[in-house]
Design a protein around this motif. Structure first.
Motif, PDB file in Angstrom:
ATOM      1  N   TYR A 173       0.860  -1.189   0.000  1.00 34.77           N
ATOM      2  CA  TYR A 173       0.000   0.000   0.000  1.00 34.77           C
ATOM      3  C   TYR A 173       0.895   1.238   0.000  1.00 34.77           C
ATOM      4  O   TYR A 173       1.833   1.338   0.794  1.00 34.77           O
ATOM      5  N   GLN A 174       0.598   2.161  -0.898  1.00 36.57           N
ATOM      6  CA  GLN A 174       1.300   3.441  -0.914  1.00 36.57           C
ATOM      7  C   GLN A 174       0.502   4.430  -0.064  1.00 36.57           C
ATOM      8  O   GLN A 174      -0.703   4.575  -0.240  1.00 36.57           O
ATOM      9  N   GLU A 188       5.292   6.857   1.745  1.00 41.13           N
ATOM     10  CA  GLU A 188       5.927   5.576   2.034  1.00 41.13           C
ATOM     11  C   GLU A 188       5.126   4.444   1.412  1.00 41.13           C
ATOM     12  O   GLU A 188       3.927   4.585   1.125  1.00 41.13           O
ATOM     13  N   VAL A 189       5.786   3.288   1.189  1.00 42.27           N
ATOM     14  CA  VAL A 189       5.131   2.078   0.732  1.00 42.27           C
ATOM     15  C   VAL A 189       5.310   1.027   1.820  1.00 42.27           C
ATOM     16  O   VAL A 189       6.405   0.865   2.369  1.00 42.27           O
ATOM     17  N   TRP A 210      -4.785  12.804   3.281  1.00 37.61           N
ATOM     18  CA  TRP A 210      -4.070  11.545   3.155  1.00 37.61           C
ATOM     19  C   TRP A 210      -4.667  10.718   2.021  1.00 37.61           C
ATOM     20  O   TRP A 210      -5.841  10.900   1.653  1.00 37.61           O
ATOM     21  N   GLU A 211      -3.843   9.805   1.468  1.00 39.26           N
ATOM     22  CA  GLU A 211      -4.268   8.968   0.342  1.00 39.26           C
ATOM     23  C   GLU A 211      -3.597   7.606   0.457  1.00 39.26           C
ATOM     24  O   GLU A 211      -2.403   7.513   0.752  1.00 39.26           O
ATOM     25  N   ILE A 212      -4.397   6.567   0.208  1.00 43.63           N
ATOM     26  CA  ILE A 212      -3.916   5.185   0.246  1.00 43.63           C
ATOM     27  C   ILE A 212      -4.150   4.559  -1.120  1.00 43.63           C
ATOM     28  O   ILE A 212      -5.267   4.625  -1.663  1.00 43.63           O
ATOM     29  N   VAL A 213      -3.096   3.915  -1.700  1.00 40.76           N
ATOM     30  CA  VAL A 213      -3.203   3.277  -3.011  1.00 40.76           C
ATOM     31  C   VAL A 213      -2.801   1.811  -2.871  1.00 40.76           C
ATOM     32  O   VAL A 213      -1.625   1.502  -2.665  1.00 40.76           O
ATOM     33  N   THR A 226      -9.135   8.167   0.120  1.00 42.06           N
ATOM     34  CA  THR A 226      -8.655   9.474   0.558  1.00 42.06           C
ATOM     35  C   THR A 226      -9.456   9.979   1.751  1.00 42.06           C
ATOM     36  O   THR A 226     -10.574   9.516   2.027  1.00 42.06           O
ATOM     37  N   GLY A 227      -8.883  10.940   2.452  1.00 43.38           N
ATOM     38  CA  GLY A 227      -9.529  11.576   3.594  1.00 43.38           C
ATOM     39  C   GLY A 227      -8.661  12.701   4.110  1.00 43.38           C
ATOM     40  O   GLY A 227      -7.618  13.031   3.528  1.00 43.38           O
ATOM     41  N   VAL A 228      -9.059  13.339   5.245  1.00 39.33           N
ATOM     42  CA  VAL A 228      -8.307  14.460   5.814  1.00 39.33           C
ATOM     43  C   VAL A 228      -8.237  14.316   7.330  1.00 39.33           C
ATOM     44  O   VAL A 228      -9.113  13.707   7.960  1.00 39.33           O
ATOM     45  N   PHE A 229      -7.183  14.912   7.877  1.00 39.82           N
ATOM     46  CA  PHE A 229      -7.077  15.148   9.315  1.00 39.82           C
ATOM     47  C   PHE A 229      -7.326  16.645   9.548  1.00 39.82           C
ATOM     48  O   PHE A 229      -6.648  17.483   8.941  1.00 39.82           O
ATOM     49  N   ASN A 230      -8.276  16.945  10.393  1.00 39.06           N
ATOM     50  CA  ASN A 230      -8.548  18.346  10.751  1.00 39.06           C
ATOM     51  C   ASN A 230      -7.708  18.659  11.983  1.00 39.06           C
ATOM     52  O   ASN A 230      -8.038  18.242  13.096  1.00 39.06           O
ATOM     53  N   VAL A 231      -6.627  19.376  11.789  1.00 40.02           N
ATOM     54  CA  VAL A 231      -5.696  19.688  12.861  1.00 40.02           C
ATOM     55  C   VAL A 231      -5.985  21.107  13.369  1.00 40.02           C
ATOM     56  O   VAL A 231      -5.975  22.069  12.586  1.00 40.02           O
ATOM     57  N   ARG A 232      -6.217  21.214  14.672  1.00 35.96           N
ATOM     58  CA  ARG A 232      -6.479  22.512  15.298  1.00 35.96           C
ATOM     59  C   ARG A 232      -5.324  22.896  16.221  1.00 35.96           C
ATOM     60  O   ARG A 232      -4.584  22.031  16.708  1.00 35.96           O
ATOM     61  N   LEU A 233      -5.226  24.171  16.453  1.00 38.88           N
ATOM     62  CA  LEU A 233      -4.129  24.676  17.286  1.00 38.88           C
ATOM     63  C   LEU A 233      -4.414  24.380  18.756  1.00 38.88           C
ATOM     64  O   LEU A 233      -5.498  24.662  19.265  1.00 38.88           O
TER      65      LEU A 233
END
Length: 235
Positions: A173-174, A188-189, A210-213, A226-233
């Motif tokens: 998986y990439q 990374e793989v 982020w993305e996974i192949v 695919t998806g996202v991390f919502n990072v807050r301060l």
């Protein structure tokens, strides 16, 4: 004295005789005035019979008018018999009055397949390969989804966890991570179906994609997850 008595009688007798003579004559009769007799219209002879009404033939509006044959003047050029006049093209307008134009669909350039990378190696920093638009994937790819533990909201200075279901037939998986500055900070793989992103990757707030192949033999096996991390301060 005798005369005074006799004279009235004589006078009365004379008046009576006079009235008798006058009554013998007949009263005058009024002569009637001549009356106007209405003039009668002339009568037709018994042998007369009505004739047929005249017939009128209407001229058709569509009848071609007689064409005028012109003899070309000497020395004047004439058009060939095959010449046809130019017809002005018509423009179709919609009900709103705006001219409709047909858009030409864009052409897609097939993207290159993934570069073969040894398992556990680092991928190119320019990002994951773009899938070919006409690509079709196996039915096993339909089950590629995220599972726990997978984070969606974190704060700066924290780790992020990402996990997904294994795909039958995939040998690696990439995994890619894109920061808010649109730079790939992780590429990374691996053979595992989970990864933990260290805190140093989340130095500022924002959305981290982020993305996974899934791969098989160094070639893309499925569509990307695919998806996202919502990072807050962190306060």
């Amino acid at each position: 004295m005798y005369l005074r008595r006799v004279f009235p009688l004589v006078m009365m007798a004379a008046v009576a005789l006079l009235l008798t003579g006058c009554g013998g004559d007949s009263a005058p009769t009024a002569t009637p005035l001549p009356t106007d007799t209405p003039a009668l219209p002339p009568t037709l002879p018994p042998t007369w019979t009505p004739g047929a009404a005249p017939l009128f033939t209407a001229t058709s509006e569509s009848s071609p008018e007689p064409t005028e044959t012109r003899t070309p003047m000497p020395g004047v050029p004439t058009l060939p018999p095959t010449w046809t006049p130019f017809v002005i093209p018509t423009v179709t307008r919609s009900s709103s009055g705006v001219t409709q134009f047909t858009r030409v669909p864009p052409t897609f350039t097939p993207a290159a397949r993934a570069t073969r990378v040894p398992i556990g190696g680092r991928l190119p920093a320019e990002g994951p390969p773009t899938p070919i638009p006409s690509s079709t994937y196996e039915a096993v790819c339909d089950g590629l989804v995220t599972v726990n533990p997978t984070d969606t909201l974190i704060y700066t200075g924290m780790e992020a966890h990402l996990s997904w279901t294994p795909v039958e037939g995939a040998d690696s998986y990439q995994v890619w991570l894109l920061n808010p500055g649109l730079k790939y900070s992780y590429a990374e793989v691996q053979v595992e179906t989970s990864v933990t992103f260290v805190t140093d990757l989340f130095k500022g707030p924002g959305l981290y994609g982020w993305e996974i192949v899934p791969m098989r033999g160094g070639v893309r096996l499925c569509q990307s997850l695919t998806g996202v991390f919502n990072v807050r301060l962190r306060l």
